[in-house]
Design a protein around this motif. Sequence first.
Motif, PDB file in Angstrom:
ATOM      1  N   ALA A 226     -30.968 -49.927   7.896  1.00  0.00           N
ATOM      2  CA  ALA A 226     -30.974 -50.654   9.164  1.00  0.00           C
ATOM      3  C   ALA A 226     -31.381 -52.113   9.004  1.00  0.00           C
ATOM      4  CB  ALA A 226     -31.902 -49.953  10.135  1.00  0.00           C
ATOM      5  N   LEU A 227     -31.913 -52.459   7.831  1.00  0.00           N
ATOM      6  CA  LEU A 227     -32.542 -53.776   7.713  1.00  0.00           C
ATOM      7  C   LEU A 227     -31.590 -54.933   7.991  1.00  0.00           C
ATOM      8  CD1 LEU A 227     -34.845 -53.172   4.633  1.00  0.00           C
ATOM      9  CD2 LEU A 227     -35.290 -52.788   7.048  1.00  0.00           C
ATOM     10  N   ILE A 228     -30.513 -55.037   7.217  1.00  0.00           N
ATOM     11  CA  ILE A 228     -29.639 -56.208   7.390  1.00  0.00           C
ATOM     12  C   ILE A 228     -28.882 -56.180   8.707  1.00  0.00           C
ATOM     13  CG2 ILE A 228     -27.870 -57.629   6.329  1.00  0.00           C
ATOM     14  CD1 ILE A 228     -28.466 -56.377   3.778  1.00  0.00           C
ATOM     15  N   PRO A 229     -28.223 -55.064   9.034  1.00  0.00           N
ATOM     16  CA  PRO A 229     -27.466 -55.086  10.286  1.00  0.00           C
ATOM     17  C   PRO A 229     -28.343 -55.474  11.473  1.00  0.00           C
ATOM     18  CG  PRO A 229     -26.928 -53.122   9.035  1.00  0.00           C
ATOM     19  CD  PRO A 229     -28.056 -53.794   8.322  1.00  0.00           C
ATOM     20  N   LEU A 230     -29.572 -54.981  11.513  1.00  0.00           N
ATOM     21  CA  LEU A 230     -30.411 -55.269  12.672  1.00  0.00           C
ATOM     22  C   LEU A 230     -30.963 -56.686  12.635  1.00  0.00           C
ATOM     23  CD1 LEU A 230     -32.197 -51.902  13.225  1.00  0.00           C
ATOM     24  CD2 LEU A 230     -30.297 -52.919  14.451  1.00  0.00           C
ATOM     25  N   LEU A 231     -31.266 -57.163  11.440  1.00  0.00           N
ATOM     26  CA  LEU A 231     -31.734 -58.536  11.340  1.00  0.00           C
ATOM     27  C   LEU A 231     -30.635 -59.482  11.836  1.00  0.00           C
ATOM     28  CD1 LEU A 231     -34.211 -60.039  10.473  1.00  0.00           C
ATOM     29  CD2 LEU A 231     -33.219 -60.326   8.218  1.00  0.00           C
ATOM     30  N   LYS A 232     -29.394 -59.162  11.433  1.00  0.00           N
ATOM     31  CA  LYS A 232     -28.249 -59.936  11.903  1.00  0.00           C
ATOM     32  C   LYS A 232     -28.142 -59.859  13.424  1.00  0.00           C
ATOM     33  CE  LYS A 232     -24.044 -59.132  10.587  1.00  0.00           C
ATOM     34  NZ  LYS A 232     -22.898 -58.538   9.876  1.00  0.00           N
ATOM     35  N   PHE A 233     -28.278 -58.628  13.933  1.00  0.00           N
ATOM     36  CA  PHE A 233     -28.178 -58.410  15.378  1.00  0.00           C
ATOM     37  C   PHE A 233     -29.261 -59.187  16.125  1.00  0.00           C
ATOM     38  CE2 PHE A 233     -29.789 -55.734  18.918  1.00  0.00           C
ATOM     39  CZ  PHE A 233     -28.712 -55.876  19.781  1.00  0.00           C
ATOM     40  N   HIS A 234     -30.504 -59.113  15.620  1.00  0.00           N
ATOM     41  CA  HIS A 234     -31.604 -59.829  16.275  1.00  0.00           C
ATOM     42  C   HIS A 234     -31.356 -61.333  16.273  1.00  0.00           C
ATOM     43  CE1 HIS A 234     -34.871 -56.483  15.954  1.00  0.00           C
ATOM     44  NE2 HIS A 234     -33.934 -56.213  16.816  1.00  0.00           N
ATOM     45  N   ALA A 249     -37.512 -52.460  16.947  1.00  0.00           N
ATOM     46  CA  ALA A 249     -37.192 -51.731  15.719  1.00  0.00           C
ATOM     47  C   ALA A 249     -38.038 -50.459  15.607  1.00  0.00           C
ATOM     48  CB  ALA A 249     -37.416 -52.627  14.506  1.00  0.00           C
TER      49      ALA A 249
END
Lengths: 382, 335
Positions: A226-234, A249
Amino acid sequence: MDNIAGKKSGLTWAVHLSVLALVLLWLFPTAGLLVSSFRTTDQIATSGWWKAAFPSEQNLILRAASPDSQVQEGNLYVIEGDLFAPGQDAVISAFGVSSRAIDAFQAGDTAPLKKGGEVQVTAQGHYRMTNSEPFSGSRGQRIFVTATTPPEFTLDNYRNVLFDPQNSEGMASAFFNTLTVTIPATIIPILVAAFAAYALAWMDFPGRALLIAAIVGLLVVPLQLALIPLLKFHNEIGIGKGYLGVWMAHTGFGLPLAIYLLRNYMVGLPRDIIENARVDGASDFQIFVKIILPLSFPALASFAIFQFLWTWNDLLVALVFLIDSTGDTTVMTKQIVELLGTRGGNWEILATSAFVSIAVPLGVFFAMQKYLVRGLLAGSVK
Amino acid sequence: MHPALQGLITIIIGVGGCVGYFYFSNQLLDKVLFPARGKNAGRNINRAEMIRPWLFLAPALLALGLYLAYPVVETLRLSLTERLPGGGSRFVGLDNYRQMANEPKFWEALKNNMLWLLVVPALSTAFGLLAAQLTDRIRWGNIAKSLIFMPMAISFVGAAVIWKLVYDTRPIDQEQIGVLNALYLWFGGESPQTWLTIPFWNNFFLMAVLVWIQTGFAMVILSAALRGIPEETIEAAILDGANPFQVFFRIKMPQISGTIVVVWTTITIVVLKVFDIVFAMTNGQWETQVLANYMFDKLFRANDWGVGSASAMVIMLLVTPILVWNVYNARKEMR
């Protein structure tokens, strides 16, 4: 179960001893850190913590008073004083005046000084330097002693780590940051999950079994994904790194366990109560708020403890979603990792900081162990 | 704004928002959309009942979808693409995986992870079973259990500090302050060892930390399982003249084998995700790299999203058998 069939096992004493050994083995590492956090820098560096309760022999480098304080007695110049502060009951066995021979003289002996004159050091740490010429220089004479110091414990480490505003490694702000992360991240998922768990447990609709299976599946999805996709999303929705992101998160990552635990618990509630309420005309919302929620308290408590421990102890999620380059929002786990890197040898700071961060979860653990165990038993997928 | 205040407001908005959402959406459904009165009352009630579960589920499904399901798909996509300078990305097929397979550090991480997968679940379960069996037999067992269980509450980072002190090394002419070196010298070792820098064996010193933490978990679950064993089976065995070891291995073990599998798989998943311990103690130096830390390294130090995502997919791949097994069992249980 030993006494079943009237037989008492001869192994009882062995069982007691093995359990004791196991418990001591498991406690030993933590005890080491706890004891170390109450010792002074010198003590930690010169003797193992397991010797903390006994007098220890240390090599110390001490300094006599500076030549300014010399007095003239007849034709002798004298500097006199005590190496130890009053109340420090150290006993000197040997001393020296050069770093190459730190234990050349017995306590009570008189040693010649390199720059002229001589010094006498007693076992209690009283010294008397005498010289026929005036002492020169600005700093006091170094005296190396081998001293036996009584066990000593101090709260100074905690004072430094928590309250010293000069201390750049101060844990105080990190402590509050951790608290700020933890509390919303514990409370919010509970409510969201409780409603969903009620629907999955007591409402009938197509696709329910599939949803439950999906949640069991999501329980084990590694959060690394989940790290990259969510960081991108945030970043895209403009919250970037910060508290809001880390709360969201933690809520998302905590939900599968929350729903799973609560659903399993709610399914077990007696059907009669719920059906009676329905017959009496209560809506689902009323049933949930007035009946299910209060009855589910043990399961809610179990999950709350899990989520609290997990968010308090978390490092990865905070590193990725919270801590930005300013470092203002650093949490304790990150702070400790930082200390491990930069101050790896300063055990008094490390041990104390670590204990400050461990203390709260340990308190919660011992206070609410019953719910934690209950949650574990319900939560491990059978 | 002060973060604590922000936190308080978030709690109020979060909790209030949740309650408000559930309350008002139910009201909307019952009073406005499908009111239970008029000539269509019966049909309306049925329709409302069809929609209501989804009202209850919506926030959770949204969060689960966004925070767990979508990332799996997105990570898969990222692992097949490459970021172009100046934004945008390009499909590169399996290039990221190929690049990863050419890195010795990746194979080191994979090899170490396999070692972790063998050792940690096995030792934790074994110690947990031992502790469960022994503490169930004595009066102060509950206190003993709670003390062995305690490391569960300690963070991986805290545990890393605790064990770093155990492994501490001082020069030979000074007194050792790490227990391990003190014991090593006391038993006739020649010079103090820097335990965490001895390749291969240092993996085991890191694993000890996780075993120490997970044993309590295994013990709690297995102890409940042991208590669930029907006493008649044990009584019968004792009457037939079985000794305590036979009772344990022949009677008890087979009856709790299901629970042992559950404990084993749960710890396996923890092991696959292990990050903090390695990050804090060695950061993958001296051949102690593991997949989760390798991935973090790629993502946030090398800034290589492609290879980072590819290694995350490897972790996902390793978890998948357990995921399938859990789902299969959960469905079987529901039937």
